[in-house]
Design a protein around this motif. Sequence first.
Motif, PDB file in Angstrom:
ATOM      1  N   LEU A  94       9.971  -0.653   2.191  1.00 29.79           N
ATOM      2  CA  LEU A  94      10.751   0.308   1.395  1.00 29.79           C
ATOM      3  C   LEU A  94      11.934  -0.402   0.740  1.00 29.79           C
ATOM      4  CD1 LEU A  94      11.476   3.229   0.511  1.00 29.79           C
ATOM      5  CD2 LEU A  94      12.855   3.371   2.613  1.00 29.79           C
ATOM      6  N   VAL A  95      12.684  -1.212   1.514  1.00 24.63           N
ATOM      7  CA  VAL A  95      13.829  -1.945   0.976  1.00 24.63           C
ATOM      8  C   VAL A  95      13.367  -2.916  -0.110  1.00 24.63           C
ATOM      9  CG1 VAL A  95      15.665  -3.588   1.529  1.00 24.63           C
ATOM     10  CG2 VAL A  95      15.158  -1.706   3.111  1.00 24.63           C
ATOM     11  N   TYR A  96      12.328  -3.668   0.189  1.00 26.97           N
ATOM     12  CA  TYR A  96      11.824  -4.670  -0.758  1.00 26.97           C
ATOM     13  C   TYR A  96      11.329  -4.027  -2.048  1.00 26.97           C
ATOM     14  CZ  TYR A  96       8.792  -8.329  -2.635  1.00 26.97           C
ATOM     15  OH  TYR A  96       8.173  -9.256  -3.454  1.00 26.97           O
ATOM     16  N   ARG A  97      10.550  -2.951  -1.932  1.00 26.62           N
ATOM     17  CA  ARG A  97       9.951  -2.329  -3.114  1.00 26.62           C
ATOM     18  C   ARG A  97      10.983  -1.590  -3.955  1.00 26.62           C
ATOM     19  NH1 ARG A  97       4.724   0.515  -0.476  1.00 26.62           N
ATOM     20  NH2 ARG A  97       4.446   1.376  -2.601  1.00 26.62           N
ATOM     21  N   CYS A  98      12.117  -1.188  -3.346  1.00 26.59           N
ATOM     22  CA  CYS A  98      13.186  -0.555  -4.125  1.00 26.59           C
ATOM     23  C   CYS A  98      14.034  -1.591  -4.859  1.00 26.59           C
ATOM     24  CB  CYS A  98      14.061   0.304  -3.214  1.00 26.59           C
ATOM     25  SG  CYS A  98      13.287   1.845  -2.681  1.00 26.59           S
ATOM     26  N   TYR A  99      14.188  -2.773  -4.274  1.00 23.97           N
ATOM     27  CA  TYR A  99      15.002  -3.822  -4.905  1.00 23.97           C
ATOM     28  C   TYR A  99      14.197  -4.703  -5.874  1.00 23.97           C
ATOM     29  CZ  TYR A  99      19.606  -3.328  -2.774  1.00 23.97           C
ATOM     30  OH  TYR A  99      20.856  -2.884  -2.446  1.00 23.97           O
ATOM     31  N   ARG A 100      12.897  -4.853  -5.641  1.00 19.73           N
ATOM     32  CA  ARG A 100      12.090  -5.771  -6.443  1.00 19.73           C
ATOM     33  C   ARG A 100      12.128  -5.464  -7.945  1.00 19.73           C
ATOM     34  NH1 ARG A 100       5.754  -6.067  -5.222  1.00 19.73           N
ATOM     35  NH2 ARG A 100       5.960  -3.936  -6.056  1.00 19.73           N
ATOM     36  N   PRO A 101      12.094  -4.187  -8.396  1.00 26.33           N
ATOM     37  CA  PRO A 101      12.133  -3.940  -9.842  1.00 26.33           C
ATOM     38  C   PRO A 101      13.396  -4.465 -10.514  1.00 26.33           C
ATOM     39  CG  PRO A 101      11.386  -1.990  -8.670  1.00 26.33           C
ATOM     40  CD  PRO A 101      11.885  -2.940  -7.631  1.00 26.33           C
ATOM     41  N   TYR A 102      14.445  -4.744  -9.757  1.00 27.02           N
ATOM     42  CA  TYR A 102      15.713  -5.204 -10.330  1.00 27.02           C
ATOM     43  C   TYR A 102      15.943  -6.694 -10.065  1.00 27.02           C
ATOM     44  CZ  TYR A 102      16.065  -0.188 -10.463  1.00 27.02           C
ATOM     45  OH  TYR A 102      15.788   1.147 -10.689  1.00 27.02           O
ATOM     46  N   GLY A 103      14.824  -7.415  -9.756  1.00 26.61           N
ATOM     47  CA  GLY A 103      14.884  -8.870  -9.647  1.00 26.61           C
ATOM     48  C   GLY A 103      15.326  -9.394  -8.309  1.00 26.61           C
ATOM     49  N   ILE A 104      15.458  -8.585  -7.307  1.00 27.48           N
ATOM     50  CA  ILE A 104      15.889  -9.049  -5.978  1.00 27.48           C
ATOM     51  C   ILE A 104      14.674  -8.995  -5.052  1.00 27.48           C
ATOM     52  CG2 ILE A 104      17.397  -8.606  -4.016  1.00 27.48           C
ATOM     53  CD1 ILE A 104      19.411  -7.428  -5.997  1.00 27.48           C
ATOM     54  N   ARG A 105      14.201 -10.213  -4.594  1.00 31.69           N
ATOM     55  CA  ARG A 105      12.994 -10.309  -3.779  1.00 31.69           C
ATOM     56  C   ARG A 105      13.284 -10.836  -2.363  1.00 31.69           C
ATOM     57  NH1 ARG A 105       8.040 -10.392  -6.556  1.00 31.69           N
ATOM     58  NH2 ARG A 105       8.231  -9.998  -8.803  1.00 31.69           N
ATOM     59  N   PHE A 106      14.547 -11.009  -2.022  1.00 36.65           N
ATOM     60  CA  PHE A 106      14.935 -11.484  -0.685  1.00 36.65           C
ATOM     61  C   PHE A 106      14.308 -12.859  -0.387  1.00 36.65           C
ATOM     62  CE2 PHE A 106      15.348  -6.922  -0.658  1.00 36.65           C
ATOM     63  CZ  PHE A 106      16.580  -6.712  -0.039  1.00 36.65           C
ATOM     64  N   GLY A 107      14.150 -13.666  -1.457  1.00 36.66           N
ATOM     65  CA  GLY A 107      13.613 -15.009  -1.275  1.00 36.66           C
ATOM     66  C   GLY A 107      12.123 -15.037  -1.065  1.00 36.66           C
ATOM     67  N   TYR A 108      11.481 -13.952  -1.233  1.00 32.44           N
ATOM     68  CA  TYR A 108      10.044 -13.869  -0.977  1.00 32.44           C
ATOM     69  C   TYR A 108       9.282 -13.964  -2.292  1.00 32.44           C
ATOM     70  CZ  TYR A 108       6.642 -12.727   2.672  1.00 32.44           C
ATOM     71  OH  TYR A 108       5.646 -12.802   3.609  1.00 32.44           O
ATOM     72  N   THR A 109       8.294 -14.856  -2.346  1.00 31.81           N
ATOM     73  CA  THR A 109       7.582 -15.097  -3.609  1.00 31.81           C
ATOM     74  C   THR A 109       6.213 -14.434  -3.662  1.00 31.81           C
ATOM     75  OG1 THR A 109       6.696 -17.170  -2.710  1.00 31.81           O
ATOM     76  CG2 THR A 109       8.766 -17.286  -3.954  1.00 31.81           C
TER      77      THR A 109
END
Length: 490
Positions: A370-385
Amino acid sequence: MIINKIRKEICLLIVFAIIVSLTPGQTIIAAEIQSDTDMADTSSENTEQPVFDTSIPGIPDTNQTDVPAAVNEIPILNTDQIRLIAGGDSYELHVFHAVSAAYELSADGPSIATLSNETAQSVLITPVASGTTVLTVTAVGTDGMQTLLSCQITISELSLSKESVDIYLNDEEPALDISLRGIELDEIYYATGNDWEDGEIRDALISDARCTIRTGNSKIADAWFDDGMITVKGKSKGVTNARINIYGVSLSIKINVHHYTLNKYAINTYTGSPIKSLKLNGAGGHKVTWVSGNKNVASVSNTGIVTIRGIGTTKITAKVNKRKVFCIVSVSSKTAYRVVRDARAISKKKNIQYSQTARMSPKYYDCSSLVYRCYRPYGIRFGYTNPSWAPTAADEAYWCAVTGRKISSEAIEILNCKLIPGDTIYYSFEGDNGRYLDIDHTAIFSGYAYDADFGYYGTVIEASSTSNTVAERMYYASDSIRLIGRPAKI
């Protein structure tokens, strides 16, 4: 000779019995009359004389010694000291063992009490004014003898230290105590004749049915006796009265409950957002002063206009009548603000379910996805590729720590005003899982809120296996929090 002697004795006994029957209730002592010759004849004989029962049925035997004598008890009063309250209940003083009684109050000084319903057994004493007097009772006992008795009467003038109070719900404890004047709280009072043993008026105010307090509107205020005082507590804005009755004395307290309220208690916004307007209600004619706790986050004008300046959280305080009311203003970056908006929208959707295996599929989430999928559209991937899979909660926390996005290694109390919407909170509930800080859960801090009964609080949005969905709940500053991050710093 012997025959003549017997005849003579029988005659004497018959005469004695006749005399006894004619003179009941008297004790008569009869002696044997014997001739010298009889005495001489019997002196040498040891003849046992016959015994006759001389009692007559229906006539009491006055020769008996075990009949109790009549007892004449001395008149007494049921108490020799009375304490009353002026204008309160009357007291009935009792006299015991009297056939008549006369009552008189001492004449030295003004009359503080009146007497009525005077009988041989009692008198009614009505308290009129404060002071001390002595009641003298002249009582005649059953033996016809007079006895002088006395009773000291002390009358107090009961009043309140305040007859009108102002209570502010904005105070930490919106209550105050009102003391009783004119009475000794540690003395025994005999208000209506039902005196109690070993009692004090401070205790009796709570337990005695003759002492009552009622408020006209219990939704506005409550009032009760507490250790000899009256406690008044405000509940909602308005005006009401507390009506008090203490042993027949009626008293009243006017209660004004004030409540300064704001049109907004929490503002969650973003940098560059429009100005906000705060308004204080209930100030009346009192001057209001506005103050910002951190002008770099938000400033406020002397009329309550708030201008957003930068990322952070602060308090905007309205000061009035020596009291304070504040609004929490929390400012996020535009990215973090949008993340919270998107997470809240997911929580309101139907058919959203918790799943770890399907965590990247539509309508399925676990906490870290949930955290990852909410932040991913704004370019934040938590270092995960990996584009098709989300990192774990521990991996997200580690990324925040090594990239300078950690703001705390422990829980933050909500009123410390250090959290902003969009911050990520990492928990260790199970412990010892071999991952970074044993973290096994994460949630998104979604903002500040206020409830009139609960006060200020924060909320988080999370995907929960317990609720099997994505939901928004209250934030708790628990010991299970291991790290708090701020993924979107700008």
